[in-house]
Design a protein around this motif. Sequence first.
Motif, PDB file in Angstrom:
ATOM      1  N   LEU A  25       0.813  -1.219   0.000  1.00  0.00           N
ATOM      2  CA  LEU A  25       0.000   0.000   0.000  1.00  0.00           C
ATOM      3  C   LEU A  25       0.853   1.279   0.000  1.00  0.00           C
ATOM      4  O   LEU A  25       0.503   2.260  -0.653  1.00  0.00           O
ATOM      5  N   GLY A 102       9.801   5.498   3.548  1.00  0.00           N
ATOM      6  CA  GLY A 102       9.139   4.559   4.453  1.00  0.00           C
ATOM      7  C   GLY A 102       9.569   4.761   5.894  1.00  0.00           C
ATOM      8  O   GLY A 102      10.266   5.732   6.219  1.00  0.00           O
ATOM      9  N   VAL A 103       9.155   3.827   6.747  1.00  0.00           N
ATOM     10  CA  VAL A 103       9.367   3.983   8.188  1.00  0.00           C
ATOM     11  C   VAL A 103      10.863   4.000   8.539  1.00  0.00           C
ATOM     12  O   VAL A 103      11.346   4.909   9.212  1.00  0.00           O
ATOM     13  N   HIS A 104      11.602   2.976   8.088  1.00  0.00           N
ATOM     14  CA  HIS A 104      13.018   2.877   8.483  1.00  0.00           C
ATOM     15  C   HIS A 104      13.853   4.082   8.023  1.00  0.00           C
ATOM     16  O   HIS A 104      14.519   4.717   8.844  1.00  0.00           O
ATOM     17  N   GLY A 127       4.404  10.028   2.386  1.00  0.00           N
ATOM     18  CA  GLY A 127       5.117  10.391   1.166  1.00  0.00           C
ATOM     19  C   GLY A 127       4.321  10.982   0.020  1.00  0.00           C
ATOM     20  O   GLY A 127       4.922  11.391  -0.985  1.00  0.00           O
TER      21      GLY A 127
END
Length: 371
Positions: A25, A102-104, A127
């Motif tokens: 997603l 993304g998260v990281h 984003g």
Amino acid sequence: MRILLVNVPHPAIGSRIPREQLPPLGLLAIGGPLIDDGHDIELLDGELGPLPLDRLVAEVAARAPDAVLFGHSGSSSAQPIISSIAAEIAAQLPAAWIIYGGVHPTYFWREILADEPHVHAVVRGEGEETARRLMRALEDGTRLDDVSGIAFRRDDVPVGTPAAPVITDLDAYRVGWELIDHARYGYWGGKRAVVVQFSRGCPHLCNYCDQRGFWTRWRHRDPVRLAGEIARLHREHGVEVFNFADENPSAGRKPWRAFLEALIAENISVTLVGSTRADDIVRDADILHLYKQAGFERFLLGMENTDEATLKLIRKGGAISSDREAIRLLRRHGILSMVTWVAGFEDQTDADLWRSLRQLVSYDADQIQAL
Ligand code: B12
Ligand code: SF4
């Protein structure tokens, strides 16, 4: 610009169940706005198959895009794979922009930009808007300093621009569903499935969870529009299972009820699975029939522990009485409960562990995820 979104293959068990692959997603969420901005977008999903790493690199090289955008929902654990694949692709396509989100990377952009010279920029946080602005700036050759929410190297030093504003209208950006072949994705026994999101973030403050650091505050989509999107995916693409990505979709009783009622009004037969808090289930005891009628088959309840002292320590804010009650209420409405339980919080002794494990089993949840 010709942009390739890449989802790398991942060794976690959630990525390796045959016919049980969910679409990414996060990448589709940035793909939609980039398509609407006039870019030529393609998604290469290495999780399908899965694609051997050398073939993935060869496929990216053969497409020779202007930019390769990486992200993965198992973000930290996918980092080593993204890192090595991105380096190989950069060696084969030296003119391509390599972007990572993304998260990281949101938390580790300094380390990534310092250690991985092939990464040109990192998108921090959500984003949709930032990716649009970044790709436009790269295409037009304008200053990256003016794009909020990114990090890049200036004179070899990693620098971050100010955080991008939180997206207040989540319906202003659409998911690029056309980037996937729905027939290739399945869940819940191989049924055609997608991941959707009603809300972002969570109003609670459990001290081991950094959802707030990422999403900043709780917001939700328009209940009727999301119900309409689910119905369209079901009618036009045969999607049967909808896996909610939300941390806490029911945080607001009013909008959540409006969503359930809007979906019931669509009169479709779908399976919904998601996560929420046990105290929301207890709060909604009088409307749980709407949860079931809308299609909910299972809720994951982030219980984390069964010991009041530990729950206080981690500022979970729940009560063990509501945990038990939530499981009972869900069962009464024919909805499965999956509880998560975490061992190893600071100050826990072996005796604490055994006591709370025995208590957990006595709750009689349908499924337990012990971490
Ligand atoms: C659904 C989900 C899963 C599904 C994934 C299925 C799928 N194909 O999507 C399943 C159950 C398989 C799963 C498994 C795992 N998951 Co998971 N998962 C989630 C969950 C609940 C939703 C992900 C999602 O779709 N979010 C919604 C989208 C819109 O957000 P997003 O992906 O972050 O994308 C946005 C931004 O990050 C950014 N962005 C993302 N990618 C990119 C790329 C570029 C180029 C750009 C510009 C921007 C960008 O823009 C997007 C739009 O705003 C999240 C928690 C959450 N609420 O996000 C955890 C989460 C991502 N999972 C997590 C983890 C740890 C895992 C596992 C590693 C667990 C394990 N030990 O096995 C595995 C990994 C396997 C895998 N395939 O992902 C962690 C990651 C934490 C971290 N430090 O990286 C999270 C954050 C949960 C948590 N708080 O612990 N997961
Ligand atoms: S309730 Fe769940 S999502 Fe919300 S802060 Fe606590 S652990 Fe995080």
